[in-house]
Design a protein around this motif. Structure first.
Motif, PDB file in Angstrom:
ATOM      1  N   GLU A 107       0.828  -1.212   0.000  1.00  0.00           N
ATOM      2  CA  GLU A 107       0.000   0.000   0.000  1.00  0.00           C
ATOM      3  C   GLU A 107       0.859   1.258   0.000  1.00  0.00           C
ATOM      4  O   GLU A 107       0.559   2.238  -0.697  1.00  0.00           O
ATOM      5  CB  GLU A 107      -0.940  -0.005   1.205  1.00  0.00           C
ATOM      6  CG  GLU A 107      -2.210  -0.783   0.974  1.00  0.00           C
ATOM      7  CD  GLU A 107      -3.058  -0.156  -0.133  1.00  0.00           C
ATOM      8  OE1 GLU A 107      -3.673   0.895   0.101  1.00  0.00           O
ATOM      9  OE2 GLU A 107      -3.069  -0.721  -1.252  1.00  0.00           O
ATOM     10  N   ARG A 110       2.177   1.797  -3.364  1.00  0.00           N
ATOM     11  CA  ARG A 110       1.150   2.339  -4.258  1.00  0.00           C
ATOM     12  C   ARG A 110       1.027   3.849  -4.074  1.00  0.00           C
ATOM     13  O   ARG A 110       0.871   4.597  -5.056  1.00  0.00           O
ATOM     14  CB  ARG A 110      -0.181   1.648  -3.989  1.00  0.00           C
ATOM     15  CG  ARG A 110      -1.252   1.989  -5.005  1.00  0.00           C
ATOM     16  CD  ARG A 110      -2.287   0.888  -5.096  1.00  0.00           C
ATOM     17  NE  ARG A 110      -3.150   0.809  -3.949  1.00  0.00           N
ATOM     18  CZ  ARG A 110      -4.416   1.232  -3.925  1.00  0.00           C
ATOM     19  NH1 ARG A 110      -4.939   1.795  -5.008  1.00  0.00           N
ATOM     20  NH2 ARG A 110      -5.151   1.088  -2.849  1.00  0.00           N
ATOM     21  N   TYR A 155      -0.606 -11.509  -3.684  1.00  0.00           N
ATOM     22  CA  TYR A 155      -0.933 -10.089  -3.517  1.00  0.00           C
ATOM     23  C   TYR A 155       0.017  -9.216  -4.343  1.00  0.00           C
ATOM     24  O   TYR A 155      -0.410  -8.234  -4.972  1.00  0.00           O
ATOM     25  CB  TYR A 155      -0.811  -9.688  -2.048  1.00  0.00           C
ATOM     26  CG  TYR A 155      -2.086  -9.752  -1.259  1.00  0.00           C
ATOM     27  CD1 TYR A 155      -3.215  -9.028  -1.646  1.00  0.00           C
ATOM     28  CD2 TYR A 155      -2.168 -10.517  -0.091  1.00  0.00           C
ATOM     29  CE1 TYR A 155      -4.386  -9.068  -0.907  1.00  0.00           C
ATOM     30  CE2 TYR A 155      -3.338 -10.570   0.653  1.00  0.00           C
ATOM     31  CZ  TYR A 155      -4.445  -9.839   0.242  1.00  0.00           C
ATOM     32  OH  TYR A 155      -5.599  -9.885   0.969  1.00  0.00           O
ATOM     33  N   LEU A 158      -0.999  -9.347  -7.826  1.00  0.00           N
ATOM     34  CA  LEU A 158      -2.316  -8.746  -7.979  1.00  0.00           C
ATOM     35  C   LEU A 158      -2.242  -7.222  -7.999  1.00  0.00           C
ATOM     36  O   LEU A 158      -3.035  -6.560  -8.690  1.00  0.00           O
ATOM     37  CB  LEU A 158      -3.225  -9.218  -6.846  1.00  0.00           C
ATOM     38  CG  LEU A 158      -4.726  -8.923  -6.981  1.00  0.00           C
ATOM     39  CD1 LEU A 158      -5.314  -9.644  -8.188  1.00  0.00           C
ATOM     40  CD2 LEU A 158      -5.455  -9.339  -5.714  1.00  0.00           C
ATOM     41  N   TYR A 159      -1.295  -6.652  -7.256  1.00  0.00           N
ATOM     42  CA  TYR A 159      -1.158  -5.193  -7.243  1.00  0.00           C
ATOM     43  C   TYR A 159      -0.764  -4.671  -8.629  1.00  0.00           C
ATOM     44  O   TYR A 159      -1.128  -3.553  -8.998  1.00  0.00           O
ATOM     45  CB  TYR A 159      -0.155  -4.757  -6.182  1.00  0.00           C
ATOM     46  CG  TYR A 159      -0.814  -4.388  -4.871  1.00  0.00           C
ATOM     47  CD1 TYR A 159      -0.786  -3.087  -4.389  1.00  0.00           C
ATOM     48  CD2 TYR A 159      -1.491  -5.355  -4.118  1.00  0.00           C
ATOM     49  CE1 TYR A 159      -1.403  -2.742  -3.199  1.00  0.00           C
ATOM     50  CE2 TYR A 159      -2.104  -5.023  -2.924  1.00  0.00           C
ATOM     51  CZ  TYR A 159      -2.066  -3.727  -2.464  1.00  0.00           C
ATOM     52  OH  TYR A 159      -2.689  -3.381  -1.294  1.00  0.00           O
ATOM     53  N   GLU A 160      -0.038  -5.462  -9.384  1.00  0.00           N
ATOM     54  CA  GLU A 160       0.253  -5.050 -10.753  1.00  0.00           C
ATOM     55  C   GLU A 160      -1.001  -5.152 -11.609  1.00  0.00           C
ATOM     56  O   GLU A 160      -1.299  -4.251 -12.416  1.00  0.00           O
ATOM     57  CB  GLU A 160       1.375  -5.917 -11.329  1.00  0.00           C
ATOM     58  CG  GLU A 160       1.997  -5.382 -12.618  1.00  0.00           C
ATOM     59  CD  GLU A 160       1.192  -5.723 -13.857  1.00  0.00           C
ATOM     60  OE1 GLU A 160       1.258  -4.941 -14.838  1.00  0.00           O
ATOM     61  OE2 GLU A 160       0.491  -6.762 -13.865  1.00  0.00           O
ATOM     62  N   GLU A 161      -1.767  -6.218 -11.428  1.00  0.00           N
ATOM     63  CA  GLU A 161      -2.968  -6.425 -12.229  1.00  0.00           C
ATOM     64  C   GLU A 161      -4.035  -5.376 -11.937  1.00  0.00           C
ATOM     65  O   GLU A 161      -4.675  -4.850 -12.848  1.00  0.00           O
ATOM     66  CB  GLU A 161      -3.533  -7.827 -11.964  1.00  0.00           C
ATOM     67  CG  GLU A 161      -2.616  -8.962 -12.400  1.00  0.00           C
ATOM     68  CD  GLU A 161      -3.115 -10.305 -11.918  1.00  0.00           C
ATOM     69  OE1 GLU A 161      -4.312 -10.419 -11.574  1.00  0.00           O
ATOM     70  OE2 GLU A 161      -2.321 -11.266 -11.865  1.00  0.00           O
ATOM     71  N   LEU A 162      -4.257  -5.075 -10.657  1.00  0.00           N
ATOM     72  CA  LEU A 162      -5.338  -4.163 -10.263  1.00  0.00           C
ATOM     73  C   LEU A 162      -4.967  -2.697 -10.375  1.00  0.00           C
ATOM     74  O   LEU A 162      -5.788  -1.865 -10.769  1.00  0.00           O
ATOM     75  CB  LEU A 162      -5.766  -4.467  -8.823  1.00  0.00           C
ATOM     76  CG  LEU A 162      -6.470  -5.792  -8.565  1.00  0.00           C
ATOM     77  CD1 LEU A 162      -6.759  -5.940  -7.075  1.00  0.00           C
ATOM     78  CD2 LEU A 162      -7.760  -5.896  -9.373  1.00  0.00           C
ATOM     79  N   TYR A 163      -3.730  -2.373  -9.984  1.00  0.00           N
ATOM     80  CA  TYR A 163      -3.351  -0.971  -9.823  1.00  0.00           C
ATOM     81  C   TYR A 163      -2.238  -0.522 -10.771  1.00  0.00           C
ATOM     82  O   TYR A 163      -1.858   0.655 -10.739  1.00  0.00           O
ATOM     83  CB  TYR A 163      -2.901  -0.720  -8.381  1.00  0.00           C
ATOM     84  CG  TYR A 163      -3.870  -1.221  -7.348  1.00  0.00           C
ATOM     85  CD1 TYR A 163      -5.188  -0.772  -7.300  1.00  0.00           C
ATOM     86  CD2 TYR A 163      -3.477  -2.180  -6.407  1.00  0.00           C
ATOM     87  CE1 TYR A 163      -6.085  -1.250  -6.355  1.00  0.00           C
ATOM     88  CE2 TYR A 163      -4.358  -2.657  -5.450  1.00  0.00           C
ATOM     89  CZ  TYR A 163      -5.661  -2.196  -5.432  1.00  0.00           C
ATOM     90  OH  TYR A 163      -6.534  -2.660  -4.503  1.00  0.00           O
ATOM     91  N   GLY A 233       4.669  -8.036 -12.607  1.00  0.00           N
ATOM     92  CA  GLY A 233       3.456  -8.769 -12.299  1.00  0.00           C
ATOM     93  C   GLY A 233       3.640 -10.264 -12.354  1.00  0.00           C
ATOM     94  O   GLY A 233       2.673 -11.012 -12.530  1.00  0.00           O
TER      95      GLY A 233
END
Length: 327
Positions: A107, A110, A155, A158-163, A233
């Motif tokens: 987080e 990000r 996780y 996933l942070y690459e995929e989502l954000y 990712g």
């Protein structure tokens, strides 16, 4: 391929006073502004370059993390509670450090729009059905530590995929090298310490169990490649692609140390993984990473170092499929 240069960046290494983290700090400090966040529970201040900025604090403390990560371009996340046994005894405490605090790191990254390279582990695979194990193998961890690393691994991707946050997870196999010491020291440092003291080299089980041992300098190279790759990712196995039986490892260490220590066997540990070895073709193809340091030469350089390989010459509590001291 040559290792890519990282220059003029502001970088945070969590767990930077630990085994792998401190070697990474050494590689980065000459040409970057490097910060270390460590609570020194297991890390050693003497391992840190004077050029690094040290923030003493707990990775679970959001205020300490915010202070350490403010304005960074890149985070290498190596802070962890690395004892598999402790994760079994205290799964909630282990989870707070290995997963909940790691989510704080993601987080914070990000917020800073910082690339993240995360230390994952071969522990995510559990007992592999096929060898060598590839990244497409099933995720079947056999300990809370493995569950936590598996969740963090997912996780991270996933942070690459989502954000759109550039992230890479590195699944370390059995890492060894200088500065690996303490109660969770790996099998190589423990065997060397036993051999140097002319104490029995103690193996749990018949010694035919095998592991993929990768030198910490190669692991640092993998981190630098992960920090510069366009293939984000993703998760990558970091090992050598070669398995070594523990009995053969003991003989190699006896030869390297000139020791007369006997090799003795004790009862195998219940639930121990029999064999572990990395398929490193994906890391080679997408990161341009291949291990350069052979096990025998790595052991001989370690034996020749002035620093003792470890502190505890007791019964070996290894090998797991994962490094027991990788921070």
């Amino acid at each position: 391929m040559d290792t890519p240069a990282i220059r003029d960046r502001t970088i945070l290494v969590t767990g930077g006073a630990g085994f792998i983290g401190s070697h990474l700090v050494d590689a980065l400090t000459p040409q970057n502004e490097v910060r270390v966040l460590d609570d020194f529970t297991t890390g050693d201040r003497t391992h840190l370059s004077d050029d690094a900025t040290v923030i003493e604090g707990d990775i679970r403390d959001p205020i300490a993390l915010q202070r350490a990560a403010r304005g960074v371009d890149l985070i290498f996340h190596h802070a962890a509670l690395v004892s598999v046994a402790q994760s079994v005894d205290e799964p909630r405490q282990s989870n707070r450090t290995n997963l909940e605090a790691s989510l704080l790191v993601l987080e914070q990254a990000r917020q800073e729009d910082a690339r993240v390279v995360v230390a994952s582990s071969a522990a995510v695979y559990g007992h592999p059905d096929e060898l060598p194990v590839s990244e497409t193998a099933g995720i079947e961890p056999t300990s809370p530590y493995g569950v936590q690393k598996g969740a963090l691994d997912r996780y991270t991707r996933l942070y690459e995929e989502l954000y759109g946050l550039p992230t890479v997870a590195l699944r370390y196999f059995n890492v060894y090298g200088p500065r690996q010491r303490g109660p969770y020291s790996g099998v190589i440092s423990t065997f060397i310490e036993q051999a140097r003291a002319d104490k029995p080299i103690t193996i749990e089980g018949d010694g035919q169990q095998s592991r993929d041992f990768v030198h910490v300098r190669d692991v640092v190279r993998a981190n630098l490649r992960a920090a510069t790759t366009d293939a984000v990712g993703e998760a990558y196995n970091i090992g050598t692609g070669t398995r070594t039986a523990i009995a053969d490892l003991a003989e190699t260490i006896r030869d390297a140390t000139g020791s007369t220590s006997p090799v003795v066997h004790r009862e195998p540990r219940v639930g121990d993984i029999r064999h572990s070895g990395a398929d490193v073709s994906k890391a080679s193809r997408e990161l341009g990473f291949d291990a350069r340091i052979g096990l025998e030469s790595g052991i001989r350089s370690l034996v020749g170092a002035s620093e003792p390989a470890g502190q505890d010459a007791g019964t070996v509590r290894e090998p797991h499929s994962e490094p027991e001291s990788h921070s």
